[in-house]
Each structure stands twice: as C-alpha cells, then as structure tokens.
Design an enzyme around this catalytic site. Structure first.
Site, PDB file in Angstrom:
ATOM      1  N   HIS A  52      13.340  69.971   8.959  1.00 36.17           N
ATOM      2  CA  HIS A  52      14.093  68.710   8.961  1.00 36.17           C
ATOM      3  C   HIS A  52      13.450  67.758   9.954  1.00 36.17           C
ATOM      4  O   HIS A  52      12.803  68.187  10.927  1.00 36.17           O
ATOM      5  CB  HIS A  52      15.546  68.953   9.359  1.00 36.17           C
ATOM      6  CG  HIS A  52      16.347  69.655   8.321  1.00 36.17           C
ATOM      7  ND1 HIS A  52      17.721  69.614   8.297  1.00 36.17           N
ATOM      8  CD2 HIS A  52      15.981  70.418   7.266  1.00 36.17           C
ATOM      9  CE1 HIS A  52      18.170  70.322   7.269  1.00 36.17           C
ATOM     10  NE2 HIS A  52      17.127  70.828   6.634  1.00 36.17           N
ATOM     11  N   GLU A  54      14.624  66.044  12.374  1.00 36.47           N
ATOM     12  CA  GLU A  54      15.034  66.245  13.759  1.00 36.47           C
ATOM     13  C   GLU A  54      14.272  67.395  14.407  1.00 36.47           C
ATOM     14  O   GLU A  54      13.819  67.293  15.550  1.00 36.47           O
ATOM     15  CB  GLU A  54      16.540  66.552  13.837  1.00 36.47           C
ATOM     16  CG  GLU A  54      17.429  65.475  13.282  1.00 36.47           C
ATOM     17  CD  GLU A  54      17.839  65.670  11.830  1.00 36.47           C
ATOM     18  OE1 GLU A  54      18.978  65.320  11.488  1.00 36.47           O
ATOM     19  OE2 GLU A  54      17.008  66.173  11.028  1.00 36.47           O
ATOM     20  N   CYS A  82      22.646  67.694  10.487  1.00 38.52           N
ATOM     21  CA  CYS A  82      23.388  68.835   9.959  1.00 38.52           C
ATOM     22  C   CYS A  82      23.680  69.806  11.108  1.00 38.52           C
ATOM     23  O   CYS A  82      23.267  69.586  12.255  1.00 38.52           O
ATOM     24  CB  CYS A  82      22.576  69.528   8.863  1.00 38.52           C
ATOM     25  SG  CYS A  82      21.083  70.359   9.477  1.00 38.52           S
ATOM     26  N   CYS A  85      20.524  71.146  12.870  1.00 36.40           N
ATOM     27  CA  CYS A  85      19.860  70.160  13.723  1.00 36.40           C
ATOM     28  C   CYS A  85      20.677  69.834  14.970  1.00 36.40           C
ATOM     29  O   CYS A  85      20.110  69.672  16.051  1.00 36.40           O
ATOM     30  CB  CYS A  85      19.542  68.909  12.919  1.00 36.40           C
ATOM     31  SG  CYS A  85      18.261  69.222  11.662  1.00 36.40           S
TER      32      CYS A  85
END
Length: 161
Positions: A52, A54, A82, A85
């Site tokens: 992801h 992040e 999410c 993260c």
C-alpha cells in the site's frame, strides 16, 4: 505546515499508481517540512498485498532516516488508511495522519472502523480527514470508472465474437 501542499504531492504519487493500473493512492511522509518518504500503491505490480502507498512511504522514510522510529513525522495519504496501514503508523510512531478521501468500506480512521482513536499503543496520534478531499475522491472515481468501462468493453467484445 501547509497540509494542502503536501497532500498535492501525495496526489502526484497517486497519479503514478493510476498510470500503472493500480488503485490510485499516494502517500508522502514529512518531517520538519521536508518530504522524507514517498509511495504509491504497488499491490498488483509487486504482487504484494502489503504494498500500500502508506507502507511504501513509511519504508522509504525509515531507510532515509536510518531509523524505524518516525516520531514527529506526518503521513499524508490521498485515501483513508486501512487497518494494516494505521497499524504501521502506530508501530512507526508517526505523529500525524492527514488523509483526503474517506473509505467507508475499509477506512480505519472513523469511516469503517476507528482503530486510530482506540489508540492501542497509547501514543499520541492526530488524524485529520478531508484535506483536498474533492481532488482525492475524483482520482479514485476516475480510476474506477475506467475499470468499469474496460469490463463493459470486454463483455461487448466477447459477445460480438
């Protein structure tokens, strides 16, 4: 600190993901007004569910600083983080999270879940949502409209063959 300025840098990262056919989420990590980490979604291209934006940005910031502790840093991300993260945010000790578009299906900063406010690690974390929200949402909307259009084109092509 100008949150909109740094969010626009995160949007540039999101555009990179869009160009690769990834869900267009971008992130930057900032310390003392300087970008020390950048990232965009690479889940499909890396075949890695943890890639992801992040996570990529946090990893780069840690490499650049030589420390996994990112105290005093701010994470700017175009989409609400999410649970995975936000967990990485807590573990890396990031102090602030600024996000753009809310994610009612997966957001862990109040939309779907509120892991960020439960503060499981007893660390101060400031979370601000909705920064450049219209631009962030528009990027996601454009991506998913393209995906739907491609699916319709594929269905049309198969039914004409």
């Amino acid at each position: 600190m100008n949150d909109e300025f740094f969010m626009k840098l995160a949007l540039v990262e999101g555009e990179k993901a869009f160009a690769l056919g990834e869900v267009p989420v971008g992130a930057v990590v900032v310390k003392d007004g300087v970008v020390i980490g950048k990232g965009y979604n690479r889940v499909e291209t890396a075949s890695n569910a943890t890639a992801h934006a992040e996570i990529v940005a946090i990893a780069e910031a840690s490499r650049k600083t030589g420390d996994w502790r990112l105290d005093g840093c701010t994470l700017y991300v175009t989409s609400e983080p999410c649970q995975m993260c936000i967990g990485a945010v807590f573990f890396s000790r990031i102090s602030r999270v600024i996000f753009g578009a809310r994610q009612p299906r997966s957001g862990a900063c109040g939309s779907f879940d509120d892991t960020s406010s439960r503060n499981p690690f007893n660390r101060d974390l400031e979370v601000v949502g909705g920064v450049c929200e219209d631009e962030c949402r528009a990027l996601l909307k454009r991506f998913f409209e393209d995906v739907r259009s491609e699916r319709i084109d594929a269905i049309d092509a198969s039914s004409n063959g």
